[in-house]
Enzyme design. Sequence first.
Site, mmCIF file in Angstrom:
data_model
loop_
_atom_site.group_PDB
_atom_site.id
_atom_site.type_symbol
_atom_site.label_atom_id
_atom_site.label_comp_id
_atom_site.label_asym_id
_atom_site.label_seq_id
_atom_site.Cartn_x
_atom_site.Cartn_y
_atom_site.Cartn_z
ATOM 1 N N GLU A 88 -47.547 46.393 29.919
ATOM 2 C CA GLU A 88 -47.740 47.512 30.808
ATOM 3 C C GLU A 88 -48.932 48.743 30.433
ATOM 4 O O GLU A 88 -49.176 49.630 31.111
ATOM 5 C CB GLU A 88 -46.367 48.308 30.908
ATOM 6 C CG GLU A 88 -45.449 47.766 31.818
ATOM 7 C CD GLU A 88 -45.897 47.376 33.184
ATOM 8 O OE1 GLU A 88 -46.696 48.450 33.855
ATOM 9 O OE2 GLU A 88 -45.642 46.220 33.579
ATOM 10 N N SER B 185 -33.783 57.230 26.165
ATOM 11 C CA SER B 185 -33.881 58.103 27.169
ATOM 12 C C SER B 185 -33.009 57.354 28.229
ATOM 13 O O SER B 185 -32.822 55.996 28.367
ATOM 14 C CB SER B 185 -35.215 57.817 27.684
ATOM 15 O OG SER B 185 -36.325 58.441 26.722
ATOM 16 N N GLN C 159 -33.201 51.783 27.182
ATOM 17 C CA GLN C 159 -33.506 50.999 26.151
ATOM 18 C C GLN C 159 -33.162 51.151 24.850
ATOM 19 O O GLN C 159 -33.186 52.486 24.344
ATOM 20 C CB GLN C 159 -35.313 51.232 25.966
ATOM 21 C CG GLN C 159 -35.836 50.196 25.243
ATOM 22 C CD GLN C 159 -37.539 50.159 25.428
ATOM 23 O OE1 GLN C 159 -37.975 51.350 24.944
ATOM 24 N NE2 GLN C 159 -38.268 49.305 25.799
ATOM 25 N N GLY C 160 -32.249 50.167 24.293
ATOM 26 C CA GLY C 160 -31.777 50.368 22.899
ATOM 27 C C GLY C 160 -32.299 49.605 21.973
ATOM 28 O O GLY C 160 -32.149 48.595 21.376
ATOM 29 N N SER D 82 -34.811 51.311 19.360
ATOM 30 C CA SER D 82 -34.960 52.362 18.164
ATOM 31 C C SER D 82 -33.629 52.496 17.421
ATOM 32 O O SER D 82 -32.601 52.699 18.175
ATOM 33 C CB SER D 82 -35.725 53.535 18.498
ATOM 34 O OG SER D 82 -37.054 53.407 18.872
#
Lengths: 387, 351
Positions: free
Chosen positions: A249, A163, A128-129, A131
């Site tokens: 989610e 991550s 996930q890009g 931040s």
Amino acid sequence: MDLAFTDDEEDFRHRLRAWLADALPTLPDRPHPADWPGRRAYDCGWQRMLHDAGYAGLHWPKDAGGQGATPTQHLIFLEETERAGAPYVGAGFVGLLHAGPTIAAEGTPEQRARWLPPILRGDEVWCQGFSEPDAGSDLASLRTRAVRDGDTYVVSGSKIWTSHAEIADWCELLVRTAPVNADAPKHRGITWLAMPMDAPGVTVRPLRTLAGTAEFAEVFLDQVRVPVTHRVGEENDGWRVTMVTLSFERGTAFVGEVVACRRVLEALARTAKANGRWDDAVLRRRLGRLAAECAALWRLTQWNVSEAQRTGGVPGVGGSVFKLRFSQVRQELYEAAAEVLGPDALDAGQEWVADRLSSLSYTIAAGTSQIQRNIVAERILGLPKGR
Amino acid sequence: MDFQLTDDQRALRAGMRELLERRYPRTRLRAVVDGDAERGAELDRALWRELGTAGLFALRVPESAGGVGLGLPEAVLAFEEAGRALLPGPLVATELAAGLSGLWAAGGAVPGSLEARLSGVAAGAVQGETVVTALDEEGARTPVEHLTSADAVLALGPSAVELIPAAEVARAAEPMRSVDPATPLHRTESNRTRQDQAGPGRSGIAARLRREAVLLTAAQQLGSASRTVELAVDHAKRRTQFGRPIGAFQAVQHLCAQMLVRAESSRSVVYAAAVTEDPGDIAAAKLLADEAAVHNARDCLQVHGGMGFTWEADVHLHLKRAWVRAGQWQCAAAAEEELAAGLVSTVERCL
């Protein structure tokens, strides 16, 4: 109010339990946390097993290759897999819980066909890009730029806290495609791109956490070329595309960990009985209080899931309330553990010490507790916009 | 699994709220609190009858015994509203006594000594004609509430259940200057119940009644905890300082947010306990609802600033009632010990 499960739900639980009993003994040994290629192979292998048994993308819609399970079935799945000690979603986290559902909801038929099946089979890993160094909780301030050059975007900037960046094939990337101006809110002008991690110009630098291992990374982007066909949703509409799935989610994201909390607490009580700490009434009562907190978290989860089932996934009050309480209880649990274990609490060789350290991230990750309280105050309680 | 209120449950809750807004508005609460200290706290029998007529005490009594025939979840929702409105009186004991009439009518395992007194007292309790207060003889000596207004005392020993005429208990009781102006309290000598009459059937009833009392008390605490969130938020929107509503200041926002977190997490476990009737869930419900009621009242007082420290604001009434209820039935220490014991009842690996 009904906490009983239907016959179908009970049937689903029994079939799953039987499958887990057969499947788990065939798993290889868990890799060391620092062994990233090993972790990828392990997590993807587990996903492949789930896929072949018909449990991949359980709560994804059927037309996206999922199983179309109800939120309650998903709850049962997470509860049973945690109870059985099955692997966590691990490297599949972003793909299965975020990027995949986003593509399923907003992608073109070609995009769905290209990206969804490999996620479900455990063939491709996403990161996930979102931040950036100057855009953490204030995500909309991101500055990574994408400039259109014919049929490609040319992307430059940097991302942080990414991550699984070291082992990911794809990155769900938020980029700025229009400059911030005084007239429009800064979350306009953001675009959602699927970026291949092996593209020229992508550099990954692992970040060592206070636990001593590299859980996440910085990602530097230098003139990275991403085809326009990799854009999900419209140009400058990436914020909305992201929000479609970001809160999706909250009801179930932590189910496994709530079950784990209770298991850790029970183990802690037995350890205290064995080492004599149980005779300390203050400590014993502290563990009793944590049992109440675990019960409340579990019931709150069931409440949120039932609400999601009724409203078709629209999150209510429960998500932020849960996140605030859960992150705090998780930390209190490991503080109590340290008190039960005494000097052993200083032995970093103990498996639970790593969990104690990782619990420190819970009040920071996915929106700090402070930001969550602002959200609760302004969006749920309707207090005036703060400063 | 559908862990949400049904339409009927929502309607019941709304009906109860509307009834209390009409029959027990703030002016009536203030009349009790601001009136003559001696007379003020006397229970309003007319109101009690109205509550009885509206079915508050008959909710769980079977239809065959003249009741409404609903369950514990419905009683919990009604008691939550009572807590929200700061309705005074021995609501829990009267509800339990009314419930005994159903047991009796159904020919259930009612202790012999109870039967003679039951028909009159319990039937009166159902109607709101009889006021029943409680004496909990397990654990610490809990003061008896509204003793001089009551007709009977439901005494629960570790295993025995008794209904004793209130006058009999009052003879050996000593009035306290109650911290809660709307809840008069008496100290009593302990061990009123005759433990020698304990039998297996009776022990079961005592344990069940105690669990229900714990849960219904927790429900009232939940109502109070939710109400103080509203009071704090309303005040934070209206009160301005430094040229803006204080609710725009993050320090105040975070107090209010934490109040909501406390109220909503205790709500989930109070409702679940009403469905499962599991002793662990019930202990957790009381523990967290007590904490939510007491801490929310204190935070609400803080948000009100100087006004919060006045008699005029209702905040102190919520705090004082929350203190009284936290001391009733299962207190924090007992709940924590029960929950701790539950952790070691299963055998598995250590850390």
